[in-house]
Design an enzyme around this catalytic site. Structure first.
Site, PDB file in Angstrom:
ATOM      1  CB  SER A 176     -35.103  -9.245 -30.454  1.00  0.00           C
ATOM      2  OG  SER A 176     -34.785 -10.072 -31.555  1.00  0.00           O
ATOM      3  N   GLY A 177     -36.203  -8.213 -33.207  1.00  0.00           N
ATOM      4  CA  GLY A 177     -37.095  -8.595 -34.291  1.00  0.00           C
ATOM      5  C   GLY A 177     -37.256 -10.092 -34.419  1.00  0.00           C
ATOM      6  CG  ASP A 178     -36.077 -14.226 -35.062  1.00  0.00           C
ATOM      7  OD1 ASP A 178     -36.664 -15.061 -34.348  1.00  0.00           O
ATOM      8  OD2 ASP A 178     -35.839 -14.426 -36.260  1.00  0.00           O
ATOM      9  CG  ASP A 179     -36.879 -16.873 -31.319  1.00  0.00           C
ATOM     10  OD1 ASP A 179     -38.088 -16.595 -31.239  1.00  0.00           O
ATOM     11  OD2 ASP A 179     -36.437 -17.791 -32.035  1.00  0.00           O
ATOM     12  CB  SER A 214     -39.408 -10.304 -29.322  1.00  0.00           C
ATOM     13  OG  SER A 214     -39.247 -10.682 -30.675  1.00  0.00           O
TER      14      SER A 214
END
Length: 480
Positions: A261-264, A295
């Protein structure tokens, strides 16, 4: 022949009976309509098996990856909704690339993706209706305006299954990320991939989800949710592509998922500042197990930052993270209010991490200026044990509020080995209280060492853990 006349009706409880019934129905269908073929039998596990079946191809859909099938999805689901009180229905997505805009699900319904099926999210804004922000947020997250509907959406539903043979849903998010970076969304929030609201008995399983415009899976204001067997993939620099975000939900089970992911990877939420406080719906009784996360700039599991309705009784175990910014991170701030309490995590394995433990009290983005600066979050009863972490830069950064310290922190049986160039201050602590036991490197003075302390982890079973899935079978009809 009208599509609804081609539904095959059969009830499945066991594989043997399913085969017998399918054989009878195949004979009947050939007699009724010789130009219909039965594909290979599809077997899967679900909350509920369905009595009626149809293929998306029967509704004029074209799986060429170019033709919009939004109308076909909507027509198919509307037609199948007639069977909600007659054993429910399942819509089979056959092999092909099925381009579509946003569509709504119905109750007592299964959306099933063949192993070679791909649902492609349209990149046309006109294919996504715009509606009001969530009441517990008061505003959109990409701007102060409304938000686009998710690709797959449902509200006020009961008994909904989205599953398959690891078929793919591709949100084609690149154009949405570019618009976000270039401030071209006209104050609107990007579509989520799957959002189910005000619903109960939800299953999302055995799928590959890629390139969502923003959050991938967002159950909100819902209960009795099972999410399992998902592969969720987005570039690690894609904006806000959270993997799974249970939001103001009760009795949720997340297990056996792989997330890049690019976030959580998992973000537990319950509303934003005064809107979340007023809505008052916590996320509670949440199980997270056997999840792997990658991530580099975000958390494996984040609690918050939108946690103003409260987060309570979260049980995470057998968690793996590789090249990820942090393990379990609590994100909050003055103005959030709410609480994060009774959090339990055990058997976590981390490799190449910036922080193993991170609690933040200065996550200060607010929906508007109407938040209450006297609304302080209550953080207490945070328990971590049996953690192994390698190649770590900081062991912990734990920052409570001077006016409202984070208390009841327990960390036991932790072995952290450091990177070749670790930070000199390994445990950066302020305004916290608790204990540690058998922790290496030694913790800060706010968490004194106590011999033979084992942090708790509940041994009782939550109701969602008692839910068993049925063995179901389906067969789709298409034109030869």
């Amino acid at each position: 022949m009208e599509p609804f006349l081609r539904f095959r009706t059969f009830h499945v409880t066991q594989t043997i009976s399913a085969i017998l019934v399918l054989g009878i129905l195949t004979t009947l269908r050939v007699a009724e309509c010789e130009n219909t073929q039965i594909l290979d039998t599809l077997q899967y596990k679900a909350l509920t098996c369905r009595k009626h079946t149809a293929s998306l191809a029967e509704f004029g859909a074209v799986g060429d990856g170019k033709t919009s099938n939004t109308k076909a999805f909507k027509t198919a689901i509307e037609s199948l909704s007639k069977f909600a009180n007659d054993g429910g229905a399942q819509l089979i997505i056959p092999p092909g690339k099925w381009l579509t805009g946003s569509f709504n699900l119905t109750s007592h319904f299964t959306l099933f993706l063949d192993k070679d099926a791909v649902i492609l999210g349209s990149q046309e804004e006109s294919e996504y209706p715009v509606f009001a922000p969530l009441p517990s947020y008061g505003t959109g997250r990409d701007g102060t305006g409304a938000r686009f509907s998710s690709l797959i959406f449902g509200t006020n539903l009961t008994d909904v299954v989205i599953t398959g043979q690891n078929g793919k849903i591709d949100g084609q998010g690149e154009i949405w990320w570019e618009k976000y970076h270039n401030d071209q969304l006209n104050n609107l929030t990007r579509p989520y991939m799957i959002e189910i609201m005000y619903s109960n008995r939800i299953q999302i399983s055995n799928l590959t989800l890629v390139n969502s415009p923003t959050w991938f899976v967002h159950p909100v204001y819902s209960s009795d949710v099972i999410i399992q067997g998902l592969s969720i993939l987005a570039p690690v620099d894609s904006p806000n592509t959270d993997g799974i975000d249970p939001d103001s939900c009760t009795n949720t089970r997340i297990e056996d998922c792989f997330i890049v992911s690019g976030d959580d990877c998992i973000a537990v939420k319950s509303g934003w500042d005064q809107y979340g406080i007023n809505f008052g719906m916590p996320t509670k009784h949440l199980i997270i197990r056997r999840v792997t996360c990658i991530s580099p700039d975000s958390a494996t599991i984040a609690l918050g930052s939108e946690m103003s309705g409260g987060i309570e009784d979260v049980r995470a175990e057998d968690i793996t993270a590789i090249n990820t910014q942090s393990g379990v991170r609590i994100k909050t701030a003055i103005g959030r209010g709410g609480f994060v309490k009774d959090i339990y995590a055990r058997r976590m394995n981390f490799k190449t991490m910036k922080y193993v433990f991170w609690m933040t009290s200065s996550y200060n983005k607010h929906p508007d200026d109407g938040y209450d600066p006297k609304a302080l979050p209550k953080i207490e009863g945070i328990n971590y044990k049996d953690v192994v972490a390698e190649n770590v830069t900081y062991s912990a950064r734990l920052e409570g509020l001077a006016s409202d310290p984070f208390t009841g922190i327990c960390i036991s049986n932790v072995n952290i080995t450091l990177t070749e160039k670790p930070k000199a201050l390994q445990w950066n602590c302020s305004s916290i209280a608790g204990v540690t036991s058998n922790v290496t490197p030694k913790a800060c003075d706010f968490l004194p060492e106590k011999e033979a302390v084992e942090c708790p982890f509940p041994e009782d079973k939550l109701p969602i853990d008692e839910v068993q899935l049925e063995n179901c079978t389906a067969a789709a009809a298409v034109e030869p």
